[in-house]
Every structure is written in C-alpha cells, then in structure tokens.
Motif scaffolding. Structure first.
Motif, PDB file in Angstrom:
ATOM      1  N   SER A 114       0.811  -1.217   0.000  1.00 27.09           N
ATOM      2  CA  SER A 114       0.000   0.000   0.000  1.00 27.09           C
ATOM      3  C   SER A 114       0.844   1.267   0.000  1.00 27.09           C
ATOM      4  O   SER A 114       0.317   2.362  -0.202  1.00 27.09           O
ATOM      5  CB  SER A 114      -0.921   0.016   1.229  1.00 27.09           C
ATOM      6  N   ILE A 115       2.136   1.152   0.259  1.00 30.46           N
ATOM      7  CA  ILE A 115       3.008   2.332   0.332  1.00 30.46           C
ATOM      8  C   ILE A 115       3.512   2.673  -1.063  1.00 30.46           C
ATOM      9  O   ILE A 115       3.898   1.780  -1.827  1.00 30.46           O
ATOM     10  CB  ILE A 115       4.189   2.056   1.288  1.00 30.46           C
ATOM     11  N   TRP A 173       1.948   3.288 -11.998  1.00 32.66           N
ATOM     12  CA  TRP A 173       1.809   4.487 -11.160  1.00 32.66           C
ATOM     13  C   TRP A 173       0.344   4.678 -10.746  1.00 32.66           C
ATOM     14  O   TRP A 173       0.044   4.917  -9.566  1.00 32.66           O
ATOM     15  CB  TRP A 173       2.290   5.721 -11.933  1.00 32.66           C
ATOM     16  N   ILE A 174      -0.546   4.590 -11.715  1.00 34.67           N
ATOM     17  CA  ILE A 174      -1.979   4.805 -11.431  1.00 34.67           C
ATOM     18  C   ILE A 174      -2.498   3.741 -10.464  1.00 34.67           C
ATOM     19  O   ILE A 174      -3.238   4.041  -9.519  1.00 34.67           O
ATOM     20  CB  ILE A 174      -2.779   4.789 -12.755  1.00 34.67           C
ATOM     21  N   PHE A 202      -3.102   3.392  -2.816  1.00 37.14           N
ATOM     22  CA  PHE A 202      -2.713   4.229  -1.680  1.00 37.14           C
ATOM     23  C   PHE A 202      -3.892   5.102  -1.220  1.00 37.14           C
ATOM     24  O   PHE A 202      -4.196   5.176  -0.024  1.00 37.14           O
ATOM     25  CB  PHE A 202      -1.523   5.112  -2.086  1.00 37.14           C
ATOM     26  N   VAL A 203      -4.550   5.749  -2.174  1.00 38.76           N
ATOM     27  CA  VAL A 203      -5.695   6.600  -1.835  1.00 38.76           C
ATOM     28  C   VAL A 203      -6.809   5.761  -1.207  1.00 38.76           C
ATOM     29  O   VAL A 203      -7.456   6.186  -0.233  1.00 38.76           O
ATOM     30  CB  VAL A 203      -6.205   7.332  -3.092  1.00 38.76           C
ATOM     31  N   GLY A 204      -7.041   4.578  -1.740  1.00 40.52           N
ATOM     32  CA  GLY A 204      -8.096   3.714  -1.195  1.00 40.52           C
ATOM     33  C   GLY A 204      -7.815   3.310   0.240  1.00 40.52           C
ATOM     34  O   GLY A 204      -8.709   3.388   1.101  1.00 40.52           O
ATOM     35  N   VAL A 205      -6.592   2.909   0.528  1.00 44.40           N
ATOM     36  CA  VAL A 205      -6.245   2.487   1.886  1.00 44.40           C
ATOM     37  C   VAL A 205      -6.386   3.653   2.864  1.00 44.40           C
ATOM     38  O   VAL A 205      -6.986   3.529   3.944  1.00 44.40           O
ATOM     39  CB  VAL A 205      -4.819   1.907   1.921  1.00 44.40           C
ATOM     40  N   VAL A 230     -14.928   9.335   0.173  1.00 43.86           N
ATOM     41  CA  VAL A 230     -14.197   8.528  -0.816  1.00 43.86           C
ATOM     42  C   VAL A 230     -14.000   7.106  -0.291  1.00 43.86           C
ATOM     43  O   VAL A 230     -14.167   6.115  -1.013  1.00 43.86           O
ATOM     44  CB  VAL A 230     -12.842   9.184  -1.143  1.00 43.86           C
ATOM     45  N   GLY A 231     -13.665   6.989   1.009  1.00 42.35           N
ATOM     46  CA  GLY A 231     -13.502   5.664   1.613  1.00 42.35           C
ATOM     47  C   GLY A 231     -14.795   4.875   1.588  1.00 42.35           C
ATOM     48  O   GLY A 231     -14.799   3.669   1.283  1.00 42.35           O
TER      49      GLY A 231
END
Length: 210
Positions: free
Chosen positions: A123-124, A135-136, A142-145, A169-170
């Motif tokens: 996730s990092i 990259w995407i 990352f954004v999701g976690v 968003v989460g």
C-alpha cells in the motif's frame, strides 16, 4: 433430441431435478437428495482422510515401522470419539486444545506476514514504477487504503473539512468493493446453475442448446 441411455446420467439428472424441486418448497424429494449428498460426501471424505492422512501418517509408522512416538497423535485422534459417550465426552477438549494451539501457532505468524506486513508494504508508494499504469494502480491503492482508514477513524468528527470528503471517498470504495464481491458471488452461483442446465439439456436430453 437424443435422450441418454446411460444409467448414471439418469441418476444424476433425477437427483438434479430433485434438488431443483426446492424452488417450489421444501419437500421429501429434496430432503432425500440432500441427505444422499451429505452421506456420500461424508463417506468419500472418510475414505480420503484414511488413505491420504491416517494410513501413511499414523498406521504405517506406528504399526508397521514401530515408531511408537506416533502413538500420541493416534490416542489424541481416538479421543475425538469420546464425544459419542456423555460420561467421558469431556476428553474431547484435550485433542481440541492441542489442535487449536498448533493451528494458532502456525497461522498467526503467517496471517500477520500475509495480511498485515505484505499488504502494508504493497500500500506504500515506492517509486519509481516501470510505466504509467503501475503508477496509477499504486496511487489508487494508496488513496483507497488511506480514505478507508479515515472512514473508520472515529476519534475525530467526520464533519470537519477534508475529513468529510476523504471519508466519503472511503465509503464509496467500500461500497464498490462490497458490490464487486457480491457480483462475483452471484456470478459464481449462476455459473453453477448454467452448468446444471447444460447437463440436463445436453447430456441427458441431447438437445444441445449451448
């Protein structure tokens, strides 16, 4: 149309139809097929356990190779049968305790490594990535976690600017994940239904609709 003359095909077809009768309501035909399936599965499981586990791992080393250390798992296995006798049924706790202890000792480190450490590492964001797609994918992960963790972090009010948007968003990603999981489950069940219908129409009745 060419109806099969194979006896086993007929047995499979009639048992399949007996299971399908549950779509109307619970009935003796469905219960007969259900009990037959449970009995056959239990018998098959017993044979598989005997041939693949008990015979090579206990019977051969203990009674043929005289390795008496194997009497410990043999006795522990026998203690499972004490559940059929109420006066000594408490003895079943001993093999269960051993099994739970060994299972916990083996599974806890593996679970921590697989579901916590490895998932945290994945996730990092760790650039550079070989191409734009990587990259995407890493950025979405990352954004999701982070957003899902913020959604479940209740120590700060979710109506604060920034926190509210991130938690939404989460929530959206959680619903997306639940929907995908539900859709996958439904499609798997439909796949089983299509397989049975294909068997009835193709192998049994010879209609070949697919």
């Amino acid at each position: 149309m060419h109806i099969s003359t194979n006896l086993w095909i007929w047995i499979q077809a009639l048992l399949t139809l007996a299971i399908f009768t549950f779509l109307y309501k619970d009935n003796p035909l469905f219960r007969m097929a259900e009990h037959l399936f449970v009995g056959l599965a239990t018998g098959y499981g017993l044979v598989v356990v005997y041939k693949n586990a008990f015979y090579p791992n206990v019977w051969v080393p203990l009674f043929q190779e005289k390795q008496f250390i194997f009497i410990i798992p043999f006795v522990l296995g026998l203690l499972y049968l004490t559940s059929a006798f109420p006066k000594i049924s408490y003895m079943i706790r001993w093999p269960m305790a051993v099994l739970l202890g060994i299972g916990s000792g083996l599974s806890i480190p593996l679970t921590i490594q697989t579901y916590i450490i490895e998932q945290s590492k994945s996730s990092i964001l760790r650039p550079p990535y070989p191409n734009l797609i990587s990259w995407i994918n890493a950025l979405i992960l990352f954004v999701g976690v982070v957003s899902v963790l913020v959604y479940f972090y209740f120590s700060i009010p979710h109506d604060r600017p920034g926190v509210k948007q991130i938690s939404k968003v989460g929530l959206f990603l959680l619903m997306l994940g639940f929907g995908a999981s539900f859709g996958y489950t439904v499609m798997a069940r439909f796949s089983l239904l299509v397989g049975r219908l294909d068997f009835l129409l193709n192998k049994w009745l010879g209609i070949r609709p697919f």
